[in-house]
Design a protein around this motif. Structure first.
Motif, PDB file in Angstrom:
ATOM      1  N   ASN A  76       0.802  -1.213   0.000  1.00 15.37           N
ATOM      2  CA  ASN A  76       0.000   0.000   0.000  1.00 15.37           C
ATOM      3  C   ASN A  76       0.840   1.270   0.000  1.00 15.37           C
ATOM      4  O   ASN A  76       0.405   2.299   0.478  1.00 15.37           O
ATOM      5  CB  ASN A  76      -0.941   0.000   1.208  1.00 15.37           C
ATOM      6  N   SER A  77       2.032   1.208  -0.562  1.00 12.25           N
ATOM      7  CA  SER A  77       2.894   2.389  -0.564  1.00 12.25           C
ATOM      8  C   SER A  77       2.968   2.989  -1.964  1.00 12.25           C
ATOM      9  O   SER A  77       2.681   2.335  -2.959  1.00 12.25           O
ATOM     10  CB  SER A  77       4.303   2.025  -0.093  1.00 12.25           C
ATOM     11  N   SER A  78       3.380   4.232  -2.024  1.00 15.00           N
ATOM     12  CA  SER A  78       3.535   4.884  -3.327  1.00 15.00           C
ATOM     13  C   SER A  78       4.698   4.239  -4.086  1.00 15.00           C
ATOM     14  O   SER A  78       4.674   4.165  -5.312  1.00 15.00           O
ATOM     15  CB  SER A  78       3.764   6.380  -3.167  1.00 15.00           C
ATOM     16  N   ASN A  79       5.718   3.744  -3.361  1.00 13.56           N
ATOM     17  CA  ASN A  79       6.826   3.051  -4.032  1.00 13.56           C
ATOM     18  C   ASN A  79       6.332   1.822  -4.771  1.00 13.56           C
ATOM     19  O   ASN A  79       6.786   1.511  -5.866  1.00 13.56           O
ATOM     20  CB  ASN A  79       7.899   2.651  -3.022  1.00 13.56           C
ATOM     21  N   SER A  80       5.406   1.113  -4.187  1.00 13.69           N
ATOM     22  CA  SER A  80       4.840  -0.073  -4.825  1.00 13.69           C
ATOM     23  C   SER A  80       4.094   0.314  -6.094  1.00 13.69           C
ATOM     24  O   SER A  80       4.236  -0.328  -7.131  1.00 13.69           O
ATOM     25  CB  SER A  80       3.904  -0.789  -3.850  1.00 13.69           C
ATOM     26  N   ALA A  81       3.299   1.356  -6.025  1.00 16.82           N
ATOM     27  CA  ALA A  81       2.548   1.815  -7.195  1.00 16.82           C
ATOM     28  C   ALA A  81       3.490   2.239  -8.317  1.00 16.82           C
ATOM     29  O   ALA A  81       3.271   1.908  -9.485  1.00 16.82           O
ATOM     30  CB  ALA A  81       1.626   2.963  -6.803  1.00 16.82           C
ATOM     31  N   LEU A  82       4.555   2.956  -7.963  1.00 22.00           N
ATOM     32  CA  LEU A  82       5.530   3.374  -8.969  1.00 22.00           C
ATOM     33  C   LEU A  82       6.236   2.172  -9.590  1.00 22.00           C
ATOM     34  O   LEU A  82       6.437   2.119 -10.798  1.00 22.00           O
ATOM     35  CB  LEU A  82       6.568   4.317  -8.357  1.00 22.00           C
ATOM     36  N   MET A  83       6.630   1.201  -8.761  1.00 20.27           N
ATOM     37  CA  MET A  83       7.312   0.023  -9.284  1.00 20.27           C
ATOM     38  C   MET A  83       6.427  -0.724 -10.270  1.00 20.27           C
ATOM     39  O   MET A  83       6.859  -1.108 -11.351  1.00 20.27           O
ATOM     40  CB  MET A  83       7.722  -0.910  -8.148  1.00 20.27           C
TER      41      MET A  83
END
Length: 102
Positions: A76-83
Motif C-alpha cells: 500500500n505504498s507509493s513506491n509499490s505503485a511506482l514500481m
C-alpha cells in the motif's frame, strides 16, 4: 418475478456467502496452500485464512517478485505503485524511464 434494484444486494450477498461457504469447506492445508500461492501469510486460524483469501489479491507482478525473493515495497505504498507502473511499461529493449520522464 420481475427483478428490481432491491434484488441486487441480496444476490451479491448470496454470492459472497457461497464463496465463504466454499472456502470454509476446504481443509486447513488447502487454505494454507491457496494463501502460499498468493504470497499471503499462512499462519492463523481457518477463519483468518478465509478472510485473507477473500481480500483482493496482490498484483501478479508483486507475487512473482516475492517468489523470486526480489525487492518488493510494501503493497500500500507509493513506491509499490511506482514500481508496478514502471515495470508494466517497460519492454526488454527499452532503456527504462528516467527520473525526468516521471
Amino acid at each position: 418475478k420481475k427483478k428490481t434494484d432491491t434484488d441486487a444486494p441480496a444476490n451479491i450477498g448470496e454470492e459472497e456467502d457461497q464463496e465463504n461457504d466454499d472456502l470454509m469447506s476446504r481443509s486447513l492445508g488447502e487454505l494454507k496452500e491457496m494463501c502460499r500461492v498468493r504470497s499471503e501469510l499462512i499462519s492463523g486460524s481457518k477463519k483468518e485464512l478465509v478472510q485473507r483469501l477473500r481480500w483482493q489479491s496482490k498484483p501478479q507482478l508483486i507475487i512473482e517478485r516475492l517468489l523470486r525473493k526480489q525487492y518488493v515495497p510494501k503493497t500500500n505504498s507509493s513506491n509499490s505503485a511506482l514500481m508496478v507502473a514502471l515495470l508494466l511499461h517497460h519492454t526488454p529493449s527499452d532503456t527504462g524511464l528516467s527520473k525526468e520522464d516521471l
